[in-house]
Write a protein that holds these residues in place. Structure first.
Motif, PDB file in Angstrom:
ATOM      1  N   LEU A 117       0.859  -1.183   0.000  1.00 56.24           N
ATOM      2  CA  LEU A 117       0.000   0.000   0.000  1.00 56.24           C
ATOM      3  C   LEU A 117       0.894   1.231   0.000  1.00 56.24           C
ATOM      4  O   LEU A 117       1.805   1.337   0.817  1.00 56.24           O
ATOM      5  N   THR A 118       0.652   2.132  -0.915  1.00 50.66           N
ATOM      6  CA  THR A 118       1.409   3.375  -0.983  1.00 50.66           C
ATOM      7  C   THR A 118       0.729   4.418  -0.101  1.00 50.66           C
ATOM      8  O   THR A 118      -0.454   4.688  -0.250  1.00 50.66           O
ATOM      9  N   ARG A 119       1.518   4.971   0.822  1.00 51.88           N
ATOM     10  CA  ARG A 119       1.024   6.027   1.709  1.00 51.88           C
ATOM     11  C   ARG A 119       1.772   7.315   1.395  1.00 51.88           C
ATOM     12  O   ARG A 119       2.946   7.284   1.036  1.00 51.88           O
ATOM     13  N   ASP A 120       1.109   8.441   1.570  1.00 53.73           N
ATOM     14  CA  ASP A 120       1.730   9.742   1.314  1.00 53.73           C
ATOM     15  C   ASP A 120       2.938   9.994   2.206  1.00 53.73           C
ATOM     16  O   ASP A 120       3.876  10.672   1.812  1.00 53.73           O
ATOM     17  N   ASP A 121       2.918   9.432   3.433  1.00 53.72           N
ATOM     18  CA  ASP A 121       4.023   9.668   4.368  1.00 53.72           C
ATOM     19  C   ASP A 121       5.199   8.723   4.143  1.00 53.72           C
ATOM     20  O   ASP A 121       6.206   8.810   4.828  1.00 53.72           O
ATOM     21  N   GLY A 122       5.071   7.801   3.188  1.00 63.98           N
ATOM     22  CA  GLY A 122       6.163   6.892   2.872  1.00 63.98           C
ATOM     23  C   GLY A 122       6.307   5.717   3.819  1.00 63.98           C
ATOM     24  O   GLY A 122       7.218   4.901   3.660  1.00 63.98           O
ATOM     25  N   ALA A 123       5.442   5.599   4.815  1.00 59.10           N
ATOM     26  CA  ALA A 123       5.521   4.487   5.765  1.00 59.10           C
ATOM     27  C   ALA A 123       5.248   3.174   5.034  1.00 59.10           C
ATOM     28  O   ALA A 123       4.318   3.087   4.233  1.00 59.10           O
ATOM     29  N   PRO A 124       6.051   2.129   5.304  1.00 56.95           N
ATOM     30  CA  PRO A 124       5.792   0.836   4.689  1.00 56.95           C
ATOM     31  C   PRO A 124       4.435   0.308   5.145  1.00 56.95           C
ATOM     32  O   PRO A 124       4.122   0.324   6.338  1.00 56.95           O
ATOM     33  N   TRP A 134       0.339  -0.474   8.801  1.00 60.27           N
ATOM     34  CA  TRP A 134       1.648   0.088   8.500  1.00 60.27           C
ATOM     35  C   TRP A 134       2.392   0.377   9.780  1.00 60.27           C
ATOM     36  O   TRP A 134       1.820   0.350  10.868  1.00 60.27           O
ATOM     37  N   THR A 135       3.670   0.654   9.618  1.00 59.05           N
ATOM     38  CA  THR A 135       4.497   1.025  10.754  1.00 59.05           C
ATOM     39  C   THR A 135       5.153   2.376  10.458  1.00 59.05           C
ATOM     40  O   THR A 135       6.063   2.466   9.652  1.00 59.05           O
ATOM     41  N   PRO A 136       4.635   3.428  11.066  1.00 61.82           N
ATOM     42  CA  PRO A 136       5.177   4.764  10.834  1.00 61.82           C
ATOM     43  C   PRO A 136       6.538   4.988  11.495  1.00 61.82           C
ATOM     44  O   PRO A 136       7.232   5.939  11.172  1.00 61.82           O
ATOM     45  N   GLY A 137       6.913   4.114  12.397  1.00 66.57           N
ATOM     46  CA  GLY A 137       8.201   4.221  13.076  1.00 66.57           C
ATOM     47  C   GLY A 137       8.380   3.056  14.019  1.00 66.57           C
ATOM     48  O   GLY A 137       7.418   2.332  14.323  1.00 66.57           O
ATOM     49  N   GLY A 162      -6.013   8.209   5.189  1.00 60.42           N
ATOM     50  CA  GLY A 162      -6.447   9.377   5.945  1.00 60.42           C
ATOM     51  C   GLY A 162      -6.117   9.338   7.420  1.00 60.42           C
ATOM     52  O   GLY A 162      -6.552  10.207   8.172  1.00 60.42           O
ATOM     53  N   VAL A 163      -5.387   8.339   7.871  1.00 67.44           N
ATOM     54  CA  VAL A 163      -4.907   8.306   9.255  1.00 67.44           C
ATOM     55  C   VAL A 163      -3.468   8.794   9.220  1.00 67.44           C
ATOM     56  O   VAL A 163      -2.592   8.145   8.653  1.00 67.44           O
ATOM     57  N   VAL A 164      -3.237   9.968   9.818  1.00 72.72           N
ATOM     58  CA  VAL A 164      -1.932  10.625   9.714  1.00 72.72           C
ATOM     59  C   VAL A 164      -1.385  10.930  11.111  1.00 72.72           C
ATOM     60  O   VAL A 164      -2.145  11.099  12.059  1.00 72.72           O
ATOM     61  N   GLU A 165      -0.068  10.983  11.197  1.00 76.27           N
ATOM     62  CA  GLU A 165       0.562  11.345  12.470  1.00 76.27           C
ATOM     63  C   GLU A 165       0.202  12.782  12.820  1.00 76.27           C
ATOM     64  O   GLU A 165       0.200  13.661  11.954  1.00 76.27           O
ATOM     65  N   GLU A 166      -0.074  13.035  14.095  1.00 73.90           N
ATOM     66  CA  GLU A 166      -0.432  14.393  14.540  1.00 73.90           C
ATOM     67  C   GLU A 166       0.730  15.356  14.380  1.00 73.90           C
ATOM     68  O   GLU A 166       0.566  16.438  13.857  1.00 73.90           O
ATOM     69  N   ASN A 167       1.890  14.958  14.862  1.00 74.57           N
ATOM     70  CA  ASN A 167       3.072  15.833  14.815  1.00 74.57           C
ATOM     71  C   ASN A 167       4.283  15.020  14.373  1.00 74.57           C
ATOM     72  O   ASN A 167       5.142  14.704  15.194  1.00 74.57           O
TER      73      ASN A 167
END
Length: 169
Positions: A117-124, A134-137, A162-167
């Motif tokens: 899945l391609t996410r705008d934030d680049g998270a795998p 996904w794992t944002p970090g 549409g689920v994005v990190e707050e900061n």
């Protein structure tokens, strides 16, 4: 025109714009969830659904979950959508998240078909028929689930994107 005449009107316009811009991400229908913001909800999450947040632990992983459910015809309730934020030391990469979710959801690792899945934030990220994760970090994973199969693939993926990190750092 004097300052006292146009200042209240200008303030009202600015306030209306701020409130309108904040509306999609506010309240229990979306908004903040353990360091993330739910910015998109599918059409199926409407007036007939209610949202509830839960926190719990399983296998040394802390969960923060928001579930939207609706009444079923004939009685009872069904979950329409669920967003989970999971925090645990074992989440070092996407493979580790998949391994954990295989156990947690009691899936057969040989038959669980997942696609990138391609996410705008680049998270795998990966997705299946009814889930995207996904794992944002390191130490954190996010999952969006269409537990009852009511959303369809496009709405599931739009919600996941549409689920994005707050900061984000």
């Amino acid at each position: 025109m004097s300052l006292t005449r146009w200042a209240p009107a200008a303030l009202a316009v600015v306030l209306a714009l701020v409130l309108t811009a904040a509306a999609p991400a506010a309240g229990t229908r979306g908004g903040p969830l353990d360091g993330f913001t739910v910015t998109h909800l599918p059409e199926q999450v409407g007036a007939q659904t209610s949202a509830a947040d839960f926190t719990y632990e399983w296998e040394d992983v802390a969960f923060t979950s928001r579930a939207w459910e609706q009444a079923k015809e004939g009685g009872g309730f069904q979950v329409v959508l669920q967003v989970l934020v999971m925090r645990g030391d074992e989440f070092v990469d996407l493979d580790a998240v998949r391994s954990f979710l295989t156990r947690y959801h009691e899936r057969d690792p040989e038959t669980w078909e997942l696609t990138d899945l391609t996410r705008d934030d680049g998270a795998p990220a990966l997705h299946g028929d009814r889930e995207a994760f996904w794992t944002p970090g390191e130490g954190v994973a996010v999952e969006v689930r269409d537990t009852s199969g009511l959303l369809g693939r496009e709405e599931l993926l739009a919600t996941a994107r549409g689920v994005v990190e707050e900061n984000p750092a």
